[in-house]
Design an enzyme around this catalytic site. Structure first.
Site, short mmCIF file in Angstrom:
data_model
loop_
_atom_site.label_atom_id
_atom_site.label_comp_id
_atom_site.label_asym_id
_atom_site.label_seq_id
_atom_site.Cartn_x
_atom_site.Cartn_y
_atom_site.Cartn_z
N HIS A 148 0.81 -1.23 0.00
CA HIS A 148 0.00 0.00 0.00
C HIS A 148 0.83 1.27 0.00
O HIS A 148 0.36 2.32 0.42
CB HIS A 148 -0.94 -0.01 1.21
CG HIS A 148 -1.94 -1.11 1.16
ND1 HIS A 148 -2.70 -1.47 2.27
CD2 HIS A 148 -2.31 -1.95 0.16
CE1 HIS A 148 -3.50 -2.49 1.94
NE2 HIS A 148 -3.27 -2.78 0.67
N CYS A 178 6.01 18.86 -9.07
CA CYS A 178 6.87 17.74 -9.45
C CYS A 178 8.10 18.24 -10.22
O CYS A 178 7.96 18.94 -11.24
CB CYS A 178 6.08 16.76 -10.31
SG CYS A 178 7.09 15.45 -11.05
N GLY A 237 -1.35 -10.15 11.92
CA GLY A 237 -1.83 -8.81 12.20
C GLY A 237 -2.66 -8.15 11.12
O GLY A 237 -2.73 -6.93 11.04
#
Length: 295
Positions: A148, A178, A237
């Site tokens: 992620h 950017c 987890g």
């Protein structure tokens, strides 16, 4: 608590299976059931002239059950250290255990993973976490894949450029543009072409409802790892609510079990209902508790 599943393959892990059977019996005794084989005799069939056997107190049963659970975790720890190609899929539970972004001595699970990686036993660590605690442990960092994204990186919303993130990045407005987009736009202007739009920087993390940015890279890495036939899978987890993580767990679980390996669920809560695959064992404990029986 460690719950052995009935799907354990006989003969694959005999000592672990034997210990698991003892835990089942002690748990049954603790719950007031008779851990015997076959059908339990009805109360009216019990001879009246046989003296009643005094059942151990609930406190004693609890102590025995806890001890057997500790033994089972120790056995599981032994198999972790005899495995050579371990794959770990982790979620927020291991970060909650760490408690902070700065790894300390009270975080045995990350230390365990780093030690396994240093010994060449940890094939891969796939994590849903974005905190990058693994980067403080060089061996673990080399085998970690972030599903992620990473909070220590920025990315461009336009051209997918990535760079390091510092606390000052989002405090200065001119730092939000950017650099790659800016450079390309300047080059076009010099050559007499129209300037292009410049993308804005954002943290390189997966937000709710977004698709994984580097899914191709993750898929290629997973394919290579599956071909190496892992001999142990630890899902730690995570509640497996994200489809991508659930699919990854399914693929590694099936391949690991098909080649005689062991798939283990480590979480305070049981796996979500409706899974199309089964774990050999469920360790209903936190990751540090398991680590303390393994390190």
């Amino acid at each position: 608590m460690v719950v052995p599943k009935s799907s354990i393959r006989k003969g694959t892990f005999p000592q672990l299976a034997t210990c698991a059977a003892e835990v089942q019996q002690m748990t049954a005794l603790h719950q007031g059931m008779r851990p015997t084989k076959g059908t339990k005799p009805r109360r009216r069939d019990t001879p009246t002239d046989v003296p009643k056997i005094k059942r151990p107190t609930k406190a004693k049963n609890s102590a025995l059950t806890t001890r057997h659970l500790q033994i089972l975790q120790e056995k599981l720890g032994e198999y972790i250290w005899t495995s050579e190609r371990i794959v770990v899929l982790s979620g927020a539970g291991i970060s909650v255990s760490a408690g902070t972004l700065h790894l300390g001595e009270d975080d045995p699970f990350h230390c365990l993973l780093d030690e396994l990686a240093r010994n060449g036993r940890l094939l891969r660590h796939y994590t849903q976490n974005i905190d990058c605690i693994e980067h403080q442990l060089s061996s673990l960092s080399n085998v970690t894949v972030y599903l992620h994204g990473r909070i220590d990186q920025t990315m461009c919303s336009n051209c997918d450029w990535r760079g390091s993130l510092s606390p000052k990045t989002f405090r200065e407005r001119d730092k939000l543009e950017c650099p790659r987009c800016e450079e390309m736009s300047n080059q076009r202007q010099i050559s007499g072409k129209r300037r292009l739009g410049i993308g804005k920087l954002r943290p390189n993390i997966l937000l709710y409802g977004e698709e994984t940015q580097n899914s191709d890279v993750i898929g290629e890495t997973a394919t290579q790892d599956l071909r190496k036939h892992p001999d142990m899978l630890l899902v730690v987890g995570t509640a497996l609510k994200v489809p991508g993580a659930k699919r990854l767990a399914k693929e590694f679980c099936q391949v690991t079990q098909a080649h005689g390996g062991l798939a283990v669920w480590v979480n305070m809560m049981p796996p979500p209902s409706g899974l199309r695959f089964k774990f050999d064992f469920e360790c209903h404990t936190d990751c540090d508790n398991l680590s303390n029986h393994t390190l």
